[in-house]
Scaffold this active site. Structure first.
Site: not given
Ligand code: NAD
Ligand code: UDP
Length: 313
Positions: A145-146, A174, A189, A191, A277
């Site tokens: 992904y990164d 995020n 989602s 949690f 982040r």
């Protein structure tokens, strides 16, 4: 004449909100998706709008069409999904970028790339400004992904330098809100669904790692403003909410807001999970006149309402 806009990944969480927003602005919207993580339910209410068109297509494959603008969002975003078939994730980011840039080149369309804070990896600089070049492990489980997203950024800037394309790159931090998939695996989602179902809330590691959460409406506003900037402005520009929380704080907040009886339990920290982040949004404030307006509590309340209805419905 209406502006014709292509949104790849348009049936996903962010894409569906973006399609809705663009239709409201009077655009003709072409939503392209292969439904890997997207869902027809996210766009079903748009299907009878004559200015909305759904194209089932995988961006890994070339395709041509006449459009004025392209928002390239197609890519699974949750670690669980992008690590499910990592080769396909890299192909989606890299070949998807090439295929969409080729459309833009052919019809001189303006094109925006949904990049990510993951280009900063596990950052040593905090908060992260756009000038920070990042600390990504190129061979770890998040690399598909990164590095895929980093390569897509490279392609965008090379198409600009080589073919004079009008490009925009946003680095999204995020983001959460209604229409996240309940089994998506992302922390907000997870949690909320766990809390609403009375299940254990799974905090990974010691829960002291931080993230900064942006509500979806704020993010969409930032993306659209970026697309509407002058030709000279390319980004990359950070879009996110600089309010920073530990995952333990987030878990406690969600337990409190749902009134859940769930217990908080600790599970192993996934490999290469970034410790901190937080976006530096100085550039977005200056160029876009943008900053988030919806705080975590208000955003979580709306998201909890959405999942409450979805889980009961
Ligand atoms: P999502 O998984 O809900 O949406 C992604 C969409 O892309 C889905 O509809 C999926 O079916 C589609 N898709 C995936 N592979 C495809 C392919 N090969 N061809 C066509 N369609 C394909 O995720 P999201 O949160 O809505 O993310 C949208 C974009 O924003 C992604 O590019 C993601 O990397 C980026 N982003 C999101 C966040 C966030 O917090 N939500 C943060 C940073 C970056
Ligand atoms: N996380 C967690 N419990 C979960 C899911 C995620 O504690 O059930 C943590 C995860 O380890 C990470 C943070 O929450 O530190 C954000 O995870 P997410 O997958 O939402 O986004 P990303 O890691 O890509 O920022």
């Amino acid at each position: 004449m209406k502006k014709r806009v292509l949104v790849t990944g348009g049936a996903g969480f962010l894409g569906s909100h973006l399609c809705e927003r663009l239709l409201k602005e009077g655009c003709e919207v072409l939503c392209m998706d292969n439904f890997f993580t997207g869902n027809k339910a996210n766009i079903i209410h748009l299907l009878d709008n004559p200015y909305f068109e759904l194209i089932r297509h995988d961006v890994q494959q070339p395709i041509l069409m006449e459009v004025d603008e392209i928002y390239n969002l197609a890519c699974p975003a949750s670690p669980v999904h992008y690590q499910f078939d990592p080769v396909a994730t890299t192909r989606t980011s890299v070949l998807g970028a090439i295929n969409m840039l080729d459309i833009a080149r052919k019809c001189k369309a303006k094109i925006l790339q949904a990049s990510t804070s993951e280009v900063y990896g596990d950052p040593e600089v905090h908060p992260q400004p756009e000038s920070y070049r990042g600390s990504v492990n190129p061979i770890g489980p998040r690399a598909c992904y990164d590095e895929g997203k980093r390569c897509a950024e490279t392609l965008f800037f090379d198409y600009k330098r080589e073919f004079d394309l009008e490009i925009k790159v946003v680095r999204i931090f995020n983001t959460y809100g209604p229409r996240m998939h309940p089994d998506d695996g992302r922390v907000v989602s997870n949690f909320i669904v766990q809390a609403l179902k009375g299940r254990d809330i799974t905090v990974f590691g010691n829960g002291l790692q931080t993230r900064s959460f942006c509500y979806v409406d704020d993010l969409i506003e930032g993306i659209v403003r970026t697309m509407n900037t002058d030709r000279e402005f390319t980004g990359p520009v950070n879009l996110g909410n600089p309010e920073e929380y530990t995952m333990l704080e987030l878990a406690k907040k969600i337990v409190e807001l749902t009134g859940s009886k769930s217990s908080i339990v600790f599970r192993p920290l996934p490999e290469d999970d970034p410790m901190q982040r937080k976006p530096d949004i100085t550039l977005a404030k200056k160029v876009l006149g943008w900053e988030p307006t919806i705080g975590l509590q208000a955003g979580l309340e709306k998201t909890i309402d959405y999942f409450g209805e979805r889980l009961n419905g």
